[in-house]
Design a protein around this motif. Structure first.
Motif, PDB file in Angstrom:
ATOM      1  N   VAL A   1     -69.394  72.924  -4.215  1.00 22.42           N
ATOM      2  CA  VAL A   1     -68.784  73.974  -3.410  1.00 22.42           C
ATOM      3  C   VAL A   1     -67.595  73.343  -2.699  1.00 22.42           C
ATOM      4  CG1 VAL A   1     -69.083  75.605  -1.514  1.00 22.42           C
ATOM      5  CG2 VAL A   1     -70.972  75.183  -3.110  1.00 22.42           C
ATOM      6  N   SER A   2     -66.408  73.827  -2.975  1.00 19.24           N
ATOM      7  CA  SER A   2     -65.180  73.207  -2.473  1.00 19.24           C
ATOM      8  C   SER A   2     -64.670  73.963  -1.246  1.00 19.24           C
ATOM      9  CB  SER A   2     -64.110  73.203  -3.566  1.00 19.24           C
ATOM     10  OG  SER A   2     -62.905  72.637  -3.085  1.00 19.24           O
ATOM     11  N   THR A   3     -64.861  73.373  -0.077  1.00 21.08           N
ATOM     12  CA  THR A   3     -64.383  73.992   1.161  1.00 21.08           C
ATOM     13  C   THR A   3     -63.422  73.100   1.922  1.00 21.08           C
ATOM     14  OG1 THR A   3     -66.316  73.138   2.342  1.00 21.08           O
ATOM     15  CG2 THR A   3     -66.471  75.382   1.448  1.00 21.08           C
ATOM     16  N   ASP A   4     -63.334  71.829   1.550  1.00 22.33           N
ATOM     17  CA  ASP A   4     -62.500  70.903   2.319  1.00 22.33           C
ATOM     18  C   ASP A   4     -61.562  70.086   1.430  1.00 22.33           C
ATOM     19  OD1 ASP A   4     -64.388  69.389   1.071  1.00 22.33           O
ATOM     20  OD2 ASP A   4     -65.157  68.404   2.884  1.00 22.33           O
ATOM     21  N   ARG A   5     -61.281  70.599   0.230  1.00 21.73           N
ATOM     22  CA  ARG A   5     -60.370  69.907  -0.684  1.00 21.73           C
ATOM     23  C   ARG A   5     -59.158  70.793  -0.942  1.00 21.73           C
ATOM     24  NH1 ARG A   5     -62.807  67.252  -5.841  1.00 21.73           N
ATOM     25  NH2 ARG A   5     -62.648  69.370  -6.636  1.00 21.73           N
ATOM     26  N   SER A   6     -58.070  70.157  -1.367  1.00 26.35           N
ATOM     27  CA  SER A   6     -56.886  70.922  -1.725  1.00 26.35           C
ATOM     28  C   SER A   6     -57.128  71.674  -3.027  1.00 26.35           C
ATOM     29  CB  SER A   6     -55.681  70.001  -1.888  1.00 26.35           C
ATOM     30  OG  SER A   6     -55.830  69.188  -3.051  1.00 26.35           O
ATOM     31  N   LEU A   7     -56.431  72.784  -3.189  1.00 28.55           N
ATOM     32  CA  LEU A   7     -56.515  73.518  -4.448  1.00 28.55           C
ATOM     33  C   LEU A   7     -56.071  72.632  -5.603  1.00 28.55           C
ATOM     34  CD1 LEU A   7     -56.877  76.107  -6.137  1.00 28.55           C
ATOM     35  CD2 LEU A   7     -54.536  76.732  -5.515  1.00 28.55           C
ATOM     36  N   GLN A   8     -55.070  71.774  -5.361  1.00 24.56           N
ATOM     37  CA  GLN A   8     -54.558  70.917  -6.422  1.00 24.56           C
ATOM     38  C   GLN A   8     -55.638  69.988  -6.959  1.00 24.56           C
ATOM     39  OE1 GLN A   8     -52.616  71.796  -3.646  1.00 24.56           O
ATOM     40  NE2 GLN A   8     -51.799  73.228  -5.148  1.00 24.56           N
ATOM     41  N   GLN A   9     -56.515  69.480  -6.073  1.00 24.16           N
ATOM     42  CA  GLN A   9     -57.599  68.627  -6.547  1.00 24.16           C
ATOM     43  C   GLN A   9     -58.585  69.414  -7.410  1.00 24.16           C
ATOM     44  OE1 GLN A   9     -58.061  65.021  -5.892  1.00 24.16           O
ATOM     45  NE2 GLN A   9     -59.137  65.621  -7.767  1.00 24.16           N
ATOM     46  N   ASP A  10     -58.876  70.640  -6.994  1.00 24.25           N
ATOM     47  CA  ASP A  10     -59.779  71.474  -7.795  1.00 24.25           C
ATOM     48  C   ASP A  10     -59.168  71.810  -9.152  1.00 24.25           C
ATOM     49  OD1 ASP A  10     -61.739  71.464  -5.858  1.00 24.25           O
ATOM     50  OD2 ASP A  10     -61.151  73.390  -4.985  1.00 24.25           O
ATOM     51  N   VAL A  11     -57.866  72.001  -9.194  1.00 19.66           N
ATOM     52  CA  VAL A  11     -57.186  72.275 -10.461  1.00 19.66           C
ATOM     53  C   VAL A  11     -57.315  71.079 -11.398  1.00 19.66           C
ATOM     54  CG1 VAL A  11     -54.928  72.662 -11.538  1.00 19.66           C
ATOM     55  CG2 VAL A  11     -55.563  73.945  -9.481  1.00 19.66           C
ATOM     56  N   ILE A  12     -57.095  69.894 -10.873  1.00 19.65           N
ATOM     57  CA  ILE A  12     -57.196  68.684 -11.687  1.00 19.65           C
ATOM     58  C   ILE A  12     -58.598  68.519 -12.258  1.00 19.65           C
ATOM     59  CG2 ILE A  12     -57.269  66.154 -11.497  1.00 19.65           C
ATOM     60  CD1 ILE A  12     -54.806  66.324  -9.743  1.00 19.65           C
ATOM     61  N   ASP A  13     -59.613  68.862 -11.477  1.00 21.71           N
ATOM     62  CA  ASP A  13     -60.996  68.642 -11.871  1.00 21.71           C
ATOM     63  C   ASP A  13     -61.564  69.770 -12.734  1.00 21.71           C
ATOM     64  OD1 ASP A  13     -60.966  66.280 -10.492  1.00 21.71           O
ATOM     65  OD2 ASP A  13     -62.026  67.035  -8.735  1.00 21.71           O
ATOM     66  N   SER A  14     -60.744  70.751 -13.109  1.00 24.04           N
ATOM     67  CA  SER A  14     -61.234  71.915 -13.855  1.00 24.04           C
ATOM     68  C   SER A  14     -60.475  72.092 -15.160  1.00 24.04           C
ATOM     69  CB  SER A  14     -61.096  73.188 -13.011  1.00 24.04           C
ATOM     70  OG  SER A  14     -61.736  73.034 -11.761  1.00 24.04           O
ATOM     71  N   ASP A  15     -61.125  72.761 -16.117  1.00 24.53           N
ATOM     72  CA  ASP A  15     -60.515  73.047 -17.425  1.00 24.53           C
ATOM     73  C   ASP A  15     -60.106  74.503 -17.564  1.00 24.53           C
ATOM     74  OD1 ASP A  15     -61.095  70.417 -18.995  1.00 24.53           O
ATOM     75  OD2 ASP A  15     -62.975  70.923 -17.995  1.00 24.53           O
ATOM     76  N   LEU A  16     -60.629  75.362 -16.689  1.00 27.72           N
ATOM     77  CA  LEU A  16     -60.319  76.799 -16.720  1.00 27.72           C
ATOM     78  C   LEU A  16     -60.595  77.344 -15.336  1.00 27.72           C
ATOM     79  CD1 LEU A  16     -61.193  79.483 -19.314  1.00 27.72           C
ATOM     80  CD2 LEU A  16     -62.172  79.734 -17.038  1.00 27.72           C
ATOM     81  N   ILE A  17     -59.831  78.346 -14.957  1.00 28.95           N
ATOM     82  CA  ILE A  17     -60.096  79.028 -13.690  1.00 28.95           C
ATOM     83  C   ILE A  17     -60.583  80.447 -13.960  1.00 28.95           C
ATOM     84  CG2 ILE A  17     -57.724  79.873 -13.383  1.00 28.95           C
ATOM     85  CD1 ILE A  17     -58.133  79.422 -10.353  1.00 28.95           C
ATOM     86  N   LEU A  18     -61.625  80.827 -13.261  1.00 30.57           N
ATOM     87  CA  LEU A  18     -62.092  82.217 -13.209  1.00 30.57           C
ATOM     88  C   LEU A  18     -61.737  82.717 -11.818  1.00 30.57           C
ATOM     89  CD1 LEU A  18     -63.709  84.713 -14.159  1.00 30.57           C
ATOM     90  CD2 LEU A  18     -65.788  83.556 -13.356  1.00 30.57           C
TER      91      LEU A  18
END
Length: 416
Positions: free
Chosen positions: A283-300
């Motif tokens: 559950v990502s509440t304290d990270r930048s969106l850019q970090q979540d983008v890097i760690d993902s292969d697709l966004i829903l």
């Protein structure tokens, strides 16, 4: 007697209001109005630029997305954040080194902007309380907002209240041309990209593994039914369970305002957090969106600003279709070409996401849209455009204000 009774009632209401403010008992979303007005009576604000933010802490996420660019602008021109809520101001002082003051009275605000020679006033939302600062005619007023999206708020008639709007790219200008009447978007909009993406890049780290992962980033429930884009209650639990069943990792990124207006969304959010955490996911509440983008292969995701911010990654996206029949959007090309997920299809999200990751047939078409939505995405280019736009508008303000002062100077007088 009647006049005396009314005066007494006013004093009681005033005293009660002060007590409510002092003890933090005001309704949610209402600024406490505990200002620094007395201390600012003969002071001037630091720098050329004011960021006006009258909101409470619930909406601080909107300003946080601009911290990086505003720090750079502060180095170049000087920036002061002006609040109407003392709790928000305290949070800002804890999170940023930018100067912060709280002003409760319109008269104080109007006088200090004029006395300080403020050139630009920037706004990150369309809060009706922005009108307190918009009264000032000695500064140029610029709408920044806090993201570019196909939400109806992106084409709100409120945009006309501001002298200029900084937008992400040509897509935003075209959207306003298509959906907003009596507004000269090419003349009033200045494309600057997404400078926050430039300044946030320093905080990200390299992805740790190659496990296929989906970022689920729903928006909040919205302020009215026409903006009810959130998939949280209609898609969320079924979609995330489907992703997990398909062997995909999940990063759940809840919107900061989830449940603020409709409590049931908060309950669903809690259930979804439990599901994600129990499965060993994030559950990502304290990270930048850019970090979540890097760690993902697709966004829903829903119809929201994360669509555009995801675009430079080059990776596929799956956009939900709102279940509320009253929801409306200001569709542009990206929304029209992207796969959509209806509530009735939520349980198939896993198989669909895996198919899109493994066979991304729209990759090149999305790449061709990056410049249209964001302009030059070379690292640092957007931040440079933002700083240059502020510099040019500051110079224009000086020219225009000097002309007004000359016209208003009394005949035969060398001073005001």
């Amino acid at each position: 007697m009647a006049a005396r009774g009314n005066a007494l009632k006013r004093r009681v209401r005033s005293s009660g209001g002060r007590l409510l403010r002092r003890f933090g008992l005001l309704p949610g979303g209402m600024p406490d109005g505990l200002g620094d007005d007395a201390a600012l009576a003969s002071s001037s604000l630091e720098g050329d630029v004011v960021v006006y933010f009258p909101d409470t802490q619930d909406s601080l996420y909107q300003l946080r997305s601009w911290y990086g660019p505003l720090q750079e602008l502060h180095r170049a021109q000087g920036v002061t954040i002006v609040c109407m809520d003392s709790r928000t101001a305290a949070a800002l002082r804890a999170e940023t080194d930018l100067p912060v003051v709280t002003i409760a009275l319109d008269a104080t605000l109007d006088a200090i902007i004029l006395r300080s020679g403020t050139k630009l006033v920037l706004y990150v939302n369309y809060n009706p309380l922005n009108t307190a600062a918009l009264r000032s005619r000695s500064a140029i007023h610029v709408s920044l907002l806090h993201g570019d999206s196909d939400k109806v708020v992106s084409v709100s008639n409120q945009i006309k209240a501001y002298d200029y709007s900084f937008v992400a790219g040509q897509a935003a200008i075209d959207r306003l041309e298509r959906y907003t009447t009596l507004f000269d978007a090419p003349a009033r909009c200045i494309p600057v990209g997404r400078p926050s993406l430039d300044t946030d890049q320093v905080a990200v780290t390299v992805r740790a593994d190659d496990h296929r992962t989906v970022l689920y980033a729903p928006t909040w429930e919205g302020g009215q039914s026409s903006a009810a884009y959130s998939s949280l209650r209609t898609h969320g639990l079924a979609a995330v369970q489907s992703l997990l069943d398909a062997g995909l990792g999940v990063i759940y990124r809840p919107h900061p305002l989830t449940g603020v207006r409709v409590g049931d969304y908060g309950e669903t959010d809690r259930e979804l957090r439990e599901l994600v955490e129990a499965s060993g996911n994030r559950v990502s509440t304290d990270r930048s969106l850019q970090q979540d983008v890097i760690d993902s292969d697709l966004i829903l995701c829903d119809v929201s600003a994360v669509m555009g911010d995801w675009l430079p990654s080059g990776k596929p996206l799956l956009i939900t279709r709102p279940a509320d029949p009253h929801a409306r959007d200001a569709a542009t090309a990206l929304l029209g070409m992207s796969p959509r997920l209806a509530a009735s299809e939520a349980a198939t999200a896993g198989s669909l996401a895996r198919e899109l990751i493994e066979h991304d047939l729209l990759r090149e078409e999305r790449r061709e849209m990056i410049e249209y939505y964001l302009g030059d995405v070379t690292p640092g280019a957007s931040l440079a455009r933002f700083l240059e736009a502020c510099r040019r508008l500051s110079a224009r303000r000086d020219e225009l204000w000097a002309r007004i002062q000359e016209q208003e100077r009394p005949a035969g007088s060398d001073s005001w």
